[in-house]
Design a protein around this motif. Sequence first.
Motif, PDB file in Angstrom:
ATOM      1  N   TRP A 110     -30.572 -19.098  12.206  1.00 37.91           N
ATOM      2  CA  TRP A 110     -30.113 -18.308  13.321  1.00 37.91           C
ATOM      3  C   TRP A 110     -29.657 -19.153  14.323  1.00 37.91           C
ATOM      4  CZ3 TRP A 110     -28.988 -13.447  13.447  1.00 37.91           C
ATOM      5  CH2 TRP A 110     -29.604 -12.727  12.471  1.00 37.91           C
ATOM      6  N   LEU A 111     -28.455 -19.798  13.950  1.00 41.32           N
ATOM      7  CA  LEU A 111     -27.701 -20.718  14.949  1.00 41.32           C
ATOM      8  C   LEU A 111     -26.245 -20.703  14.598  1.00 41.32           C
ATOM      9  CD1 LEU A 111     -28.397 -24.357  14.358  1.00 41.32           C
ATOM     10  CD2 LEU A 111     -28.740 -22.724  12.529  1.00 41.32           C
ATOM     11  N   SER A 112     -25.271 -20.923  15.159  1.00 46.64           N
ATOM     12  CA  SER A 112     -24.065 -21.126  14.998  1.00 46.64           C
ATOM     13  C   SER A 112     -23.919 -22.577  14.787  1.00 46.64           C
ATOM     14  CB  SER A 112     -23.025 -20.965  16.332  1.00 46.64           C
ATOM     15  OG  SER A 112     -23.070 -21.885  17.234  1.00 46.64           O
ATOM     16  N   ALA A 113     -22.359 -22.707  13.916  1.00 47.14           N
ATOM     17  CA  ALA A 113     -22.131 -24.136  13.585  1.00 47.14           C
ATOM     18  C   ALA A 113     -21.975 -25.067  14.534  1.00 47.14           C
ATOM     19  CB  ALA A 113     -20.580 -24.041  12.718  1.00 47.14           C
ATOM     20  N   PRO A 114     -21.465 -24.773  15.586  1.00 52.72           N
ATOM     21  CA  PRO A 114     -21.483 -25.802  16.808  1.00 52.72           C
ATOM     22  C   PRO A 114     -22.907 -26.151  17.263  1.00 52.72           C
ATOM     23  CG  PRO A 114     -19.695 -24.362  17.228  1.00 52.72           C
ATOM     24  CD  PRO A 114     -20.775 -23.725  16.196  1.00 52.72           C
ATOM     25  N   ASP A 115     -23.647 -25.044  17.385  1.00 52.76           N
ATOM     26  CA  ASP A 115     -25.283 -25.302  17.439  1.00 52.76           C
ATOM     27  C   ASP A 115     -25.837 -26.444  16.826  1.00 52.76           C
ATOM     28  OD1 ASP A 115     -25.027 -23.433  19.488  1.00 52.76           O
ATOM     29  OD2 ASP A 115     -26.065 -21.698  18.150  1.00 52.76           O
ATOM     30  N   VAL A 116     -25.541 -26.723  15.607  1.00 50.99           N
ATOM     31  CA  VAL A 116     -26.046 -27.579  14.515  1.00 50.99           C
ATOM     32  C   VAL A 116     -25.683 -28.873  14.806  1.00 50.99           C
ATOM     33  CG1 VAL A 116     -25.843 -28.485  12.033  1.00 50.99           C
ATOM     34  CG2 VAL A 116     -25.809 -25.977  12.684  1.00 50.99           C
ATOM     35  N   TYR A 147     -20.504 -25.208   8.879  1.00 47.60           N
ATOM     36  CA  TYR A 147     -21.928 -25.742   9.168  1.00 47.60           C
ATOM     37  C   TYR A 147     -21.984 -26.892   8.445  1.00 47.60           C
ATOM     38  CZ  TYR A 147     -23.400 -20.900  11.068  1.00 47.60           C
ATOM     39  OH  TYR A 147     -23.584 -19.829  11.740  1.00 47.60           O
ATOM     40  N   VAL A 148     -21.589 -27.206   7.321  1.00 49.36           N
ATOM     41  CA  VAL A 148     -21.592 -28.489   6.778  1.00 49.36           C
ATOM     42  C   VAL A 148     -20.854 -29.408   7.606  1.00 49.36           C
ATOM     43  CG1 VAL A 148     -20.918 -29.720   4.614  1.00 49.36           C
ATOM     44  CG2 VAL A 148     -21.742 -27.280   4.394  1.00 49.36           C
ATOM     45  N   ALA A 149     -19.718 -29.253   7.992  1.00 54.54           N
ATOM     46  CA  ALA A 149     -19.027 -30.086   8.961  1.00 54.54           C
ATOM     47  C   ALA A 149     -19.723 -30.368  10.156  1.00 54.54           C
ATOM     48  CB  ALA A 149     -17.576 -29.674   9.311  1.00 54.54           C
ATOM     49  N   HIS A 150     -20.514 -29.608  10.516  1.00 57.54           N
ATOM     50  CA  HIS A 150     -21.400 -30.132  11.827  1.00 57.54           C
ATOM     51  C   HIS A 150     -22.673 -30.568  11.508  1.00 57.54           C
ATOM     52  CE1 HIS A 150     -18.403 -27.365  13.840  1.00 57.54           C
ATOM     53  NE2 HIS A 150     -18.801 -28.196  14.769  1.00 57.54           N
ATOM     54  N   GLY A 151     -23.104 -30.905  10.148  1.00 54.22           N
ATOM     55  CA  GLY A 151     -24.503 -31.649   9.832  1.00 54.22           C
ATOM     56  C   GLY A 151     -25.143 -31.098   8.977  1.00 54.22           C
ATOM     57  N   VAL A 152     -24.859 -29.550   8.465  1.00 56.65           N
ATOM     58  CA  VAL A 152     -25.971 -29.113   7.454  1.00 56.65           C
ATOM     59  C   VAL A 152     -25.641 -29.870   6.014  1.00 56.65           C
ATOM     60  CG1 VAL A 152     -26.319 -26.758   6.202  1.00 56.65           C
ATOM     61  CG2 VAL A 152     -26.033 -26.955   8.685  1.00 56.65           C
ATOM     62  N   THR A 153     -26.743 -30.031   5.257  1.00 56.28           N
ATOM     63  CA  THR A 153     -26.319 -30.770   4.110  1.00 56.28           C
ATOM     64  C   THR A 153     -26.665 -29.817   3.084  1.00 56.28           C
ATOM     65  OG1 THR A 153     -28.829 -31.362   4.051  1.00 56.28           O
ATOM     66  CG2 THR A 153     -27.279 -33.047   4.964  1.00 56.28           C
ATOM     67  N   VAL A 154     -27.514 -28.529   3.336  1.00 59.04           N
ATOM     68  CA  VAL A 154     -27.827 -27.810   2.253  1.00 59.04           C
ATOM     69  C   VAL A 154     -27.697 -26.260   2.844  1.00 59.04           C
ATOM     70  CG1 VAL A 154     -29.301 -26.850   0.351  1.00 59.04           C
ATOM     71  CG2 VAL A 154     -29.514 -29.077   1.169  1.00 59.04           C
ATOM     72  N   PRO A 155     -26.376 -25.670   2.830  1.00 56.76           N
ATOM     73  CA  PRO A 155     -26.419 -24.347   3.320  1.00 56.76           C
ATOM     74  C   PRO A 155     -26.852 -23.489   2.439  1.00 56.76           C
ATOM     75  CG  PRO A 155     -24.078 -25.095   2.372  1.00 56.76           C
ATOM     76  CD  PRO A 155     -25.215 -26.230   2.456  1.00 56.76           C
ATOM     77  N   VAL A 156     -27.577 -22.533   2.773  1.00 53.90           N
ATOM     78  CA  VAL A 156     -28.412 -21.530   1.885  1.00 53.90           C
ATOM     79  C   VAL A 156     -27.823 -20.094   2.131  1.00 53.90           C
ATOM     80  CG1 VAL A 156     -30.573 -20.620   0.864  1.00 53.90           C
ATOM     81  CG2 VAL A 156     -30.347 -23.103   1.426  1.00 53.90           C
ATOM     82  N   ILE A 157     -27.210 -19.476   1.316  1.00 51.84           N
ATOM     83  CA  ILE A 157     -26.485 -18.009   1.809  1.00 51.84           C
ATOM     84  C   ILE A 157     -27.694 -17.050   1.540  1.00 51.84           C
ATOM     85  CG2 ILE A 157     -25.126 -16.153   1.053  1.00 51.84           C
ATOM     86  CD1 ILE A 157     -23.436 -18.781  -0.057  1.00 51.84           C
ATOM     87  N   PHE A 158     -27.715 -16.165   2.797  1.00 51.29           N
ATOM     88  CA  PHE A 158     -28.511 -14.913   2.494  1.00 51.29           C
ATOM     89  C   PHE A 158     -27.796 -13.688   2.727  1.00 51.29           C
ATOM     90  CE2 PHE A 158     -31.263 -11.586   4.093  1.00 51.29           C
ATOM     91  CZ  PHE A 158     -32.542 -11.629   3.469  1.00 51.29           C
ATOM     92  N   VAL A 159     -27.522 -12.857   1.740  1.00 55.09           N
ATOM     93  CA  VAL A 159     -26.473 -11.927   1.630  1.00 55.09           C
ATOM     94  C   VAL A 159     -27.225 -10.619   2.572  1.00 55.09           C
ATOM     95  CG1 VAL A 159     -25.227 -10.352   0.201  1.00 55.09           C
ATOM     96  CG2 VAL A 159     -25.429 -12.705  -0.358  1.00 55.09           C
ATOM     97  N   LEU A 160     -26.774 -10.046   3.452  1.00 54.78           N
ATOM     98  CA  LEU A 160     -27.375  -9.115   4.110  1.00 54.78           C
ATOM     99  C   LEU A 160     -26.578  -7.909   3.427  1.00 54.78           C
ATOM    100  CD1 LEU A 160     -27.071 -10.143   7.760  1.00 54.78           C
ATOM    101  CD2 LEU A 160     -29.196  -9.707   6.498  1.00 54.78           C
ATOM    102  N   PRO A 161     -27.507  -6.760   3.133  1.00 50.95           N
ATOM    103  CA  PRO A 161     -27.141  -5.617   2.724  1.00 50.95           C
ATOM    104  C   PRO A 161     -25.757  -4.922   3.167  1.00 50.95           C
ATOM    105  CG  PRO A 161     -29.303  -5.474   2.342  1.00 50.95           C
ATOM    106  CD  PRO A 161     -29.017  -6.774   3.327  1.00 50.95           C
ATOM    107  N   ALA A 162     -24.636  -4.459   2.665  1.00 53.95           N
ATOM    108  CA  ALA A 162     -23.814  -3.942   3.316  1.00 53.95           C
ATOM    109  C   ALA A 162     -23.078  -2.687   2.265  1.00 53.95           C
ATOM    110  CB  ALA A 162     -22.253  -4.699   3.548  1.00 53.95           C
TER     111      ALA A 162
END
Length: 327
Positions: free
Chosen positions: A183-189, A297-312
């Motif tokens: 629950w954060l933005s890429a720049p927040d990282v 997100y990776v560019a700002h420091g995340v090493t393991v992005p984990v996708i959570f697919v919200l139902p649509a």
Amino acid sequence: MTGSARWGMTIPVDGVPLHRQAEVARELEGLGYTDLWTGEGTSTDGFTPLAVAAAVTQHVHLGIAIAPVFTRGPALLAQTAATLAATAPGRFSLGLGSSSDVIVERWNAVPFTRPLARTRDLLRFLRRALAGERIDEQFDTFAVRGFRSAIIPDPAPGLLVAALRPKMLALAGAEADGAILNWLSAPDVARIAPAVLGQAGVTPAARREIVARLMVVPTADAEAARRIGRRAIAAYLNVGVYKAFHQDLGRDALEPMWKLWAAGDRAGALAAIPDHVVDELIVHGPPEACREHLAQYVAHGVTVPVIFVLPAPGVDPLQACRDLAPR
């Protein structure tokens, strides 16, 4: 690989029956996902889906984000982690977190007291227990008398701490193998990562992980995605720990939502969430646009992005996993 050496997916995949999750895990590994991570909320427990995946995969990394530090006793959590780590040697990480008063107190009837101290104590206990030590000690928040695990996994699993605010981030940086964010933005990282990577701890900063579970609505219908995103934001960011986190971040645009929610005006609170906040916190769009946002997100420091697919509406969750696979 989409700007990241690792690319994760949340399991179980929503909308697929549990009895088919083994074949899903096998397919996700074949699609190039390097990581499969679970959580514990209102759906499955966090360990059973990982055990299923461990039995049918060869290389994919398995993690739980997170196991609440209050809802299992220290010895039971050590035994569970040791069992899974020994079942999938070198492929398991244990994420620890305080969770929330809703899950701990309202649902599990456990007092939600001193969450930082409890997380610290359990982290220290597990580090020793998973190395095979006999533990007979009074910690600040619990006592363990004469416990030694009969299973000593080699290697021991990585221990990560779910962290949002400064003290928990400092604990993750000083004593854990990394941090788990959400629950954060890429720049927040970029603002948060130095608190984890910039400290000397048990794991060299170069190897410390930052895992982030990221909400993804894979549809080109921006308005539909924002409706879904608003519901998710309202459900999570009105919980005290998340509200405080975003106040720390200076996300003043959410103040109207918080006020209306506190007043009992749920519809008004949803409507008060600005589009730009949804676009910052929810990854949405066609698959390629989603991959580009995740790469930020990776560019700002995340090493393991984990996708959570919200139902649509109109989106098959398993097909979404295929479409979002690393390129």
